[in-house]
Design an enzyme around this catalytic site. Structure first.
Site, PDB file in Angstrom:
ATOM      1  N   LYS A  23      42.652  64.944  41.505  1.00  0.00           N
ATOM      2  CA  LYS A  23      42.016  66.012  40.717  1.00  0.00           C
ATOM      3  C   LYS A  23      41.386  67.051  41.627  1.00  0.00           C
ATOM      4  O   LYS A  23      41.578  68.257  41.450  1.00  0.00           O
ATOM      5  CB  LYS A  23      40.934  65.414  39.800  1.00  0.00           C
ATOM      6  CG  LYS A  23      39.994  66.452  39.210  1.00  0.00           C
ATOM      7  CD  LYS A  23      38.900  65.836  38.371  1.00  0.00           C
ATOM      8  CE  LYS A  23      37.584  65.627  39.051  1.00  0.00           C
ATOM      9  NZ  LYS A  23      36.757  66.803  39.321  1.00  0.00           N
ATOM     10  N   ASN A  24      40.621  66.581  42.597  1.00  0.00           N
ATOM     11  CA  ASN A  24      39.854  67.532  43.403  1.00  0.00           C
ATOM     12  C   ASN A  24      40.732  68.342  44.353  1.00  0.00           C
ATOM     13  O   ASN A  24      40.362  69.437  44.756  1.00  0.00           O
ATOM     14  CB  ASN A  24      38.697  66.819  44.121  1.00  0.00           C
ATOM     15  CG  ASN A  24      37.627  66.389  43.119  1.00  0.00           C
ATOM     16  OD1 ASN A  24      37.599  66.872  41.992  1.00  0.00           O
ATOM     17  ND2 ASN A  24      36.774  65.463  43.516  1.00  0.00           N
ATOM     18  N   CYS A 117      30.184  68.713  35.907  1.00  0.00           N
ATOM     19  CA  CYS A 117      29.390  67.553  35.490  1.00  0.00           C
ATOM     20  C   CYS A 117      27.917  67.765  35.802  1.00  0.00           C
ATOM     21  O   CYS A 117      27.563  68.336  36.835  1.00  0.00           O
ATOM     22  CB  CYS A 117      29.878  66.300  36.219  1.00  0.00           C
ATOM     23  SG  CYS A 117      31.461  65.722  35.625  1.00  0.00           S
ATOM     24  N   ARG A 122      23.504  71.975  41.508  1.00  0.00           N
ATOM     25  CA  ARG A 122      24.707  72.184  42.322  1.00  0.00           C
ATOM     26  C   ARG A 122      24.691  73.629  42.829  1.00  0.00           C
ATOM     27  O   ARG A 122      25.391  74.491  42.314  1.00  0.00           O
ATOM     28  CB  ARG A 122      25.960  71.828  41.506  1.00  0.00           C
ATOM     29  CG  ARG A 122      25.931  70.371  41.066  1.00  0.00           C
ATOM     30  CD  ARG A 122      27.157  69.943  40.310  1.00  0.00           C
ATOM     31  NE  ARG A 122      28.285  69.633  41.162  1.00  0.00           N
ATOM     32  CZ  ARG A 122      29.466  69.200  40.709  1.00  0.00           C
ATOM     33  NH1 ARG A 122      29.645  69.037  39.425  1.00  0.00           N
ATOM     34  NH2 ARG A 122      30.447  68.945  41.546  1.00  0.00           N
ATOM     35  N   ASP A 305      31.493  59.702  44.200  1.00  0.00           N
ATOM     36  CA  ASP A 305      32.242  59.647  42.934  1.00  0.00           C
ATOM     37  C   ASP A 305      32.589  58.215  42.520  1.00  0.00           C
ATOM     38  O   ASP A 305      33.067  57.995  41.403  1.00  0.00           O
ATOM     39  CB  ASP A 305      33.530  60.478  43.036  1.00  0.00           C
ATOM     40  CG  ASP A 305      33.229  61.941  43.285  1.00  0.00           C
ATOM     41  OD1 ASP A 305      32.132  62.383  42.947  1.00  0.00           O
ATOM     42  OD2 ASP A 305      34.101  62.634  43.849  1.00  0.00           O
ATOM     43  N   ARG A 397      38.756  64.583  31.689  1.00  0.00           N
ATOM     44  CA  ARG A 397      38.707  65.631  32.715  1.00  0.00           C
ATOM     45  C   ARG A 397      39.285  65.143  34.040  1.00  0.00           C
ATOM     46  O   ARG A 397      39.701  65.961  34.859  1.00  0.00           O
ATOM     47  CB  ARG A 397      37.261  66.074  32.946  1.00  0.00           C
ATOM     48  CG  ARG A 397      36.715  66.948  31.852  1.00  0.00           C
ATOM     49  CD  ARG A 397      35.476  67.666  32.319  1.00  0.00           C
ATOM     50  NE  ARG A 397      35.668  68.184  33.662  1.00  0.00           N
ATOM     51  CZ  ARG A 397      34.709  68.356  34.561  1.00  0.00           C
ATOM     52  NH1 ARG A 397      33.484  68.055  34.258  1.00  0.00           N
ATOM     53  NH2 ARG A 397      34.974  68.832  35.750  1.00  0.00           N
TER      54      ARG A 397
HETATM   55  N1  EPU Z   1      25.432  71.757  48.151  1.00  0.00           N
HETATM   56  C1  EPU Z   1      24.485  72.676  48.503  1.00  0.00           C
HETATM   57  N2  EPU Z   1      24.848  73.982  48.578  1.00  0.00           N
HETATM   58  C2  EPU Z   1      26.111  74.403  48.328  1.00  0.00           C
HETATM   59  C3  EPU Z   1      27.089  73.458  47.976  1.00  0.00           C
HETATM   60  C4  EPU Z   1      26.707  72.132  47.894  1.00  0.00           C
HETATM   61  O1  EPU Z   1      23.329  72.315  48.729  1.00  0.00           O
HETATM   62  O2  EPU Z   1      26.375  75.616  48.438  1.00  0.00           O
HETATM   63  C5  EPU Z   1      25.041  70.338  48.025  1.00  0.00           C
HETATM   64  C6  EPU Z   1      25.164  69.866  46.570  1.00  0.00           C
HETATM   65  O3  EPU Z   1      23.998  70.148  45.848  1.00  0.00           O
HETATM   66  C7  EPU Z   1      25.393  68.391  46.722  1.00  0.00           C
HETATM   67  C8  EPU Z   1      26.165  68.292  48.018  1.00  0.00           C
HETATM   68  O4  EPU Z   1      25.959  69.522  48.708  1.00  0.00           O
HETATM   69  O5  EPU Z   1      24.162  67.752  46.879  1.00  0.00           O
HETATM   70  C9  EPU Z   1      27.653  68.041  47.835  1.00  0.00           C
HETATM   71  O6  EPU Z   1      28.271  69.140  47.251  1.00  0.00           O
HETATM   72  P1  EPU Z   1      29.764  69.564  47.573  1.00  0.00           P
HETATM   73  O7  EPU Z   1      29.781  71.035  47.712  1.00  0.00           O
HETATM   74  O8  EPU Z   1      30.312  68.725  48.677  1.00  0.00           O
HETATM   75  O9  EPU Z   1      30.462  69.143  46.239  1.00  0.00           O
HETATM   76  P2  EPU Z   1      31.381  69.998  45.263  1.00  0.00           P
HETATM   77  O10 EPU Z   1      32.365  70.778  46.039  1.00  0.00           O
HETATM   78  O11 EPU Z   1      30.545  70.698  44.274  1.00  0.00           O
HETATM   79  C10 EPU Z   1      33.180  68.113  45.152  1.00  0.00           C
HETATM   80  C11 EPU Z   1      33.857  67.357  44.058  1.00  0.00           C
HETATM   81  C12 EPU Z   1      32.880  66.385  43.432  1.00  0.00           C
HETATM   82  C13 EPU Z   1      32.339  65.448  44.497  1.00  0.00           C
HETATM   83  C14 EPU Z   1      31.729  66.251  45.654  1.00  0.00           C
HETATM   84  C15 EPU Z   1      31.267  65.393  46.814  1.00  0.00           C
HETATM   85  C16 EPU Z   1      35.462  68.961  43.298  1.00  0.00           C
HETATM   86  C17 EPU Z   1      35.929  69.856  42.222  1.00  0.00           C
HETATM   87  N3  EPU Z   1      34.335  68.285  43.066  1.00  0.00           N
HETATM   88  O12 EPU Z   1      32.120  68.830  44.518  1.00  0.00           O
HETATM   89  O13 EPU Z   1      33.630  65.641  42.501  1.00  0.00           O
HETATM   90  O14 EPU Z   1      31.346  64.623  43.944  1.00  0.00           O
HETATM   91  O15 EPU Z   1      32.706  67.199  46.147  1.00  0.00           O
HETATM   92  O16 EPU Z   1      32.331  64.667  47.346  1.00  0.00           O
HETATM   93  O17 EPU Z   1      36.107  68.812  44.322  1.00  0.00           O
HETATM   94  C18 EPU Z   1      33.997  64.328  40.592  1.00  0.00           C
HETATM   95  O18 EPU Z   1      35.189  64.308  40.923  1.00  0.00           O
HETATM   96  O19 EPU Z   1      33.520  63.622  39.681  1.00  0.00           O
HETATM   97  C19 EPU Z   1      33.085  65.215  41.324  1.00  0.00           C
HETATM   98  C20 EPU Z   1      31.880  65.523  40.876  1.00  0.00           C
END
Ligand code: EPU
Length: 419
Positions: A23-24, A117, A122, A305, A397
Site C-alpha cells: 500500500k505505502n 489515520c 502528523r 504499523d 483502506r
Molecule cells: N513527522 C514530523 N514531521 C514531518 C513528517 C513526519 O514530525 O514533516 C513525524 C510524524 O509526526 C511521525 C513520524 O515523523 O511521528 C513518522 O512520520 P513519517 O513521515 O515517517 O510517516 P508518514 O509518511 O506520514 C508513512 C506510512 C505510515 C507509517 C509511517 C511510519 C504511508 C502512506 N504511510 O507515514 O503508514 O506508519 O510512514 O513508517 O506511507 C499505515 O500504513 O497504517 C500507516 C500509517
C-alpha cells in the site's frame, strides 16, 4: 453505511496466502507517475480503497488512469491542473505526495493538509523544510498548501526525523530539480527504495535509497516505464501475527523475508516457529506466546504499523509485556476495544503494559483506524466466541480481499452490510 466483519474465533488458520503489493509503495508510485510525460504501467497494485481515491485525484488533475485489477496504465502527458480536490485529499495521508510530484512536473501545486489515520499529530514541517530548500514557496491558505517553484534547485537537506513521507516527497521534486540534492538522515523503509527504483526506471538519477543518505541528480524529463510494486511488508507481518495468534501454520508466499527480520526475531523470541525461504515465510503458532518487549522504530526496527496486531498477540502471553511506541503519540486508541475483549492493558503516554490473560472473548468492537482494524481481526480470530467488528472501511483502506483471504485459510468469518 458500513460493513461489519463477524468472526467466530478459536480456529487455527493454516494454508498458503499470497501477499498483495505494498500500500505505502503504491500510493507513492502512483503519485510519482505524474512526473512522467509518457505512459507508465504499474503492476502488482493492491486493490484497496486508497488506490481508488488516488486514481480519482490524478484524474482530477488531468491524468488518464485505467485500473484493471492490480495493473494501472497512467498517461500523465497532458496534466494541466495543479489543484487537488480537497474532499479526496482529506481521505489519505499520501495525498501529500501530490505536492512533490506537481512541483516537479508543473512547478505549482495546491493540495490541502492531508488526512489519513488518526494516530497522532502528523506534521508536515519536514516536507516543508525540504521542498523550501529546493526553492519552492509554500503558504498555507485556508487549509491548503499553495506551492510555487519557478526553478527547483538541488540542495543538501537534513531530516530531523527519518520521515518516510518527507523523504519520498523531496525525492519526487528533486529528481526534476537542477543539480544535486542530498537527503541526509533519509528514511530507509523498503517502500522508499521502491519509489526510488520506480523513478529510476523512468530515467531519474537516484543513488543511496535504502541507506540514510540519498543523492539525486536532477534530470529534465522522465520517460514512461513498466514497474511492479514490492510486496506489502505490513500485510506480511499481519499474516505472521495471525498464524501465531491462532496457533496455526501459514506459509506466506511472494513476500520479502529480509524486510521482516525484526518481526521474525520478535516472533522467535515469543517462542513461535519461523521458517524463511527466498520469497516465502512460514509461521507456526506453538502455543501461548512468551512475553516480550517491543519498541517501534524506523526501518529496520520493528514497524509501528505492526504494533497493534502484535499487542493483541501479547495480550494472551504467559506474563507481562511492554510496548514502547516511539513513532506516533496516540496509536493506542484500539486498546479500549481490546479491553472489551478481556485484554489487560494499561497505557501511560507511549508505553503499553500488557498482562497476558488466558484467552480473549468475542464481543462487539469498532475499528478506529486501519491497523487498529487489523489488530481487531487478529483478536477476533483468537477469541472464544463471536466478535463483530464495525468500521470495516478502515480495514479496506489497506488490506485487499481480507475476508476471502481469511476464509481461504479456514477462518469462520463473514462480511455483513450494516442495516
Ligand atoms: N513527522 C514530523 N514531521 C514531518 C513528517 C513526519 O514530525 O514533516 C513525524 C510524524 O509526526 C511521525 C513520524 O515523523 O511521528 C513518522 O512520520 P513519517 O513521515 O515517517 O510517516 P508518514 O509518511 O506520514 C508513512 C506510512 C505510515 C507509517 C509511517 C511510519 C504511508 C502512506 N504511510 O507515514 O503508514 O506508519 O510512514 O513508517 O506511507 C499505515 O500504513 O497504517 C500507516 C500509517
Amino acid at each position: 453505511m458500513d460493513d461489519k466483519l463477524v468472526i467466530n474465533g478459536g480456529k487455527p488458520l493454516s494454508g498458503e496466502i499470497h501477499v498483495s503489493g505494498s500500500k505505502n509503495s503504491a500510493v507513492a508510485v502512483l503519485a510519482a507517475a505524474l512526473l512522467c510525460e509518457g505512459v507508465c504501467v504499474v503492476e502488482n497494485l493492491p486493490t484497496i480503497e486508497d488506490v481508488v481515491v488516488l486514481k480519482s485525484m490524478m484524474e482530477a488533475l488531468g491524468a488518464k488512469v485505467e485500473l484493471d485489477g492490480s495493473t494501472a496504465r497512467i498517461d500523465a502527458s497532458d496534466i494541466n491542473r495543479y489543484h487537488a480536490p480537497i474532499e479526496l485529499v482529506r481521505k489519505m495521508r499520501a495525498s501529500n505526495y501530490l505536492i512533490g510530484a506537481l512541483l516537479g512536473r508543473l512547478g505549482r501545486a495546491q493540495v490541502g493538509i492531508p488526512g489519513g489515520c488518526d494516530i497522532g499529530t502528523r506534521p508536515m514541517d519536514l516536507h516543508e523544510k525540504g521542498l523550501r530548500a529546493l526553492g519552492a514557496s509554500m503558504a498555507l491558505v485556508r487549509g491548503e498548501y499553495v506551492c510555487n517553484a519557478k526553478n527547483l534547485i538541488g540542495a543538501e537537506i537534513y531530516l530531523d526525523h527519518a520521515s518516510v513521507g518527507a523523504t519520498i516527497n523531496i525525492m519526487l521534486a528533486a529528481c526534476k530539480a537542477q543539480g544535486r540534492t542530498v537527503i541526509v538522515n533519509a528514511a530507509r523503509e523498503p517502500h522508499v527504495v521502491d519509489v526510488a527504483n520506480f523513478l529510476g526506471s523512468m530515467g531519474a538519477n537516484i543513488k543511496g535509497a535504502g541507506t540514510d543518505t540519498i543523492r539525486i541528480r536532477g534530470v529534465a524529463h522522465l520517460h514512461g516505464s513498466r514497474y511492479s510494486i514490492l510486496p506489502d511488508m505490513i500485510e506480511t507481518g499481519t499474516w505472521m501475527a495471525i498464524a501465531a495468534a491462532t496457533k496455526g501454520d501459514i506459509t506466506i508466499r511472494d513476500c520479502v523475508p529480509f524486510h521482516m527480520e525484526s518481526v521474525s526475531a520478535k516472533l522467535e523470541e515469543m517462542g513461535m516457529y519461523v521458517e524463511e525461504g527466498e520469497d516465502y515465510l512460514r509461521v507456526k503458532g506453538t502455543g501461548r506466546p512468551r512475553p516480550v518487549s517491543i519498541t517501534t522504530m524506523v526501518y529496520p526496527g520493528f514497524p509501528t504499523d505492526l504494533q497493534q496486531p502484535f499487542a493483541v498477540l501479547l495480550s494472551v502471553a504467559s506474563g507481562h509485556s511492554v510496548i514502547n511506541e516511539t513513532i506516533y503519540e496516540s496509536r493506542y486508541k484500539y486498546i479500549d476495544e481490546l479491553r472489551r475483549m478481556g485484554a489487560e492493558v494499561r497505557v501511560m503516554d507511549r508505553i503499553a503494559m500488557i498482562d497476558g490473560v488466558e484467552a480473549l472473548w468475542g464481543t462487539e468492537v469498532s475499528a478506529t483506524d486501519l491497523r487498529a482494524g487489523a489488530a481487531l481481526v487478529v483478536a477476533g480470530l483468537m477469541a472464544d466466541g463471536t466478535t463483530s467488528i464495525s468500521n470495516v472501511k478502515y480495514i479496506d483502506r489497506g488490506y485487499e480481499h481480507i475476508t476471502e483471504k481469511l476464509v481461504s485459510l479456514g477462518a469462520d468469518v463473514r462480511r455483513i452490510r450494516e442495516g
